[in-house]
Design an enzyme around this catalytic site. Structure first.
Site, mmCIF file in Angstrom:
data_model
loop_
_atom_site.group_PDB
_atom_site.id
_atom_site.type_symbol
_atom_site.label_atom_id
_atom_site.label_comp_id
_atom_site.label_asym_id
_atom_site.label_seq_id
_atom_site.Cartn_x
_atom_site.Cartn_y
_atom_site.Cartn_z
ATOM 1 N N ASP A 51 44.673 -18.473 92.296
ATOM 2 C CA ASP A 51 44.738 -18.447 93.754
ATOM 3 C C ASP A 51 43.338 -18.078 94.233
ATOM 4 O OD1 ASP A 51 45.689 -18.368 96.416
ATOM 5 O OD2 ASP A 51 46.014 -16.203 96.258
ATOM 6 N N GLU B 27 45.350 -23.615 93.589
ATOM 7 C CA GLU B 27 45.829 -23.977 94.922
ATOM 8 C C GLU B 27 44.769 -24.762 95.675
ATOM 9 O OE1 GLU B 27 48.757 -21.557 97.511
ATOM 10 O OE2 GLU B 27 46.746 -20.936 98.123
ATOM 11 N N ASP C 38 47.995 -11.540 95.808
ATOM 12 C CA ASP C 38 47.111 -12.539 95.198
ATOM 13 C C ASP C 38 47.583 -12.902 93.800
ATOM 14 O OD1 ASP C 38 45.094 -12.834 97.331
ATOM 15 O OD2 ASP C 38 44.656 -10.739 96.892
#
Length: 186
Positions: free
Chosen positions: A7, A66, A138
């Site tokens: 991420d 992502e 996160d």
């Protein structure tokens, strides 16, 4: 199979490592890479080195990251894209294939709806991986990305192999299908 999820973030990059054995998913590790408050080049180097170190330690077979979403602030989007680029460079340098998923695809795969909030993602990640508590946001997002890839990888492999019939004709259960916006279409 060991999967590394990333991420990306300029200040905090989350990572999550899971193992997929058959249909079962197992937690391996998760955490964050903090880039500090220095100049942009120094922060990007921290992300590059940190992701490379995670890949070296856990030896994943593949990775997923992502995709950047467009922010209201174009400068923030640009900076996030640069952090994402540093992470991708580290993954590719580690000889990993890198899949990309939108935030909506990740939420859909983990929670069942693309409009889930962070708390729902955290809760479902903890449930799916049988964690004793909730991971940080996160790390939960990174684990969610890895879970999304674990679920999507087989379908993507089937799609890629659907054209392996004779005379270039597609055969098999996914013949004639392709991916568009994260969905199978004819």
């Amino acid at each position: 199979m060991i999967i590394l999820g990333i991420d990306p973030g300029l200040r905090t990059t989350g990572f999550g490592v899971i193992r997929k054995q058959g249909a079962q998913l197992y937690y391996v590790a998760s955490g964050t890479i903090k880039s500090g408050d220095g100049g942009l080049p120094a922060r990007l180097k921290v992300i590059l080195d940190g992701v490379a170190e995670v890949a070296r330690i856990y030896q994943p077979e593949c990775a997923a990251i992502e995709q950047v979403f467009v922010n209201v602030n174009p400068q923030s989007t640009l900076l996030l894209g640069q952090a994402r680029g540093a992470a991708i460079c580290a993954l590719v340098s580690a000889q990993l294939s890198v899949a990309e998923y939108s935030p909506t695809q990740v939420k859909q795969a983990v929670v069942g709806t693309g409009r889930a909030v962070k708390a729902q993602v955290q809760d479902m990640v903890a449930r799916l991986l049988s964690l004793p508590g909730l991971p940080g946001t996160d790390a939960a997002d990174a684990l969610g990305i890895a879970i999304c890839h674990a679920h999507s990888r087989e379908t993507l492999t089937l799609i890629a192999g659907a054209g392996n019939g004779t005379s270039g004709a597609r055969s098999g259960p996914l013949a004639g299908l392709r991916m568009k916006n994260g969905r199978l279409v004819g």
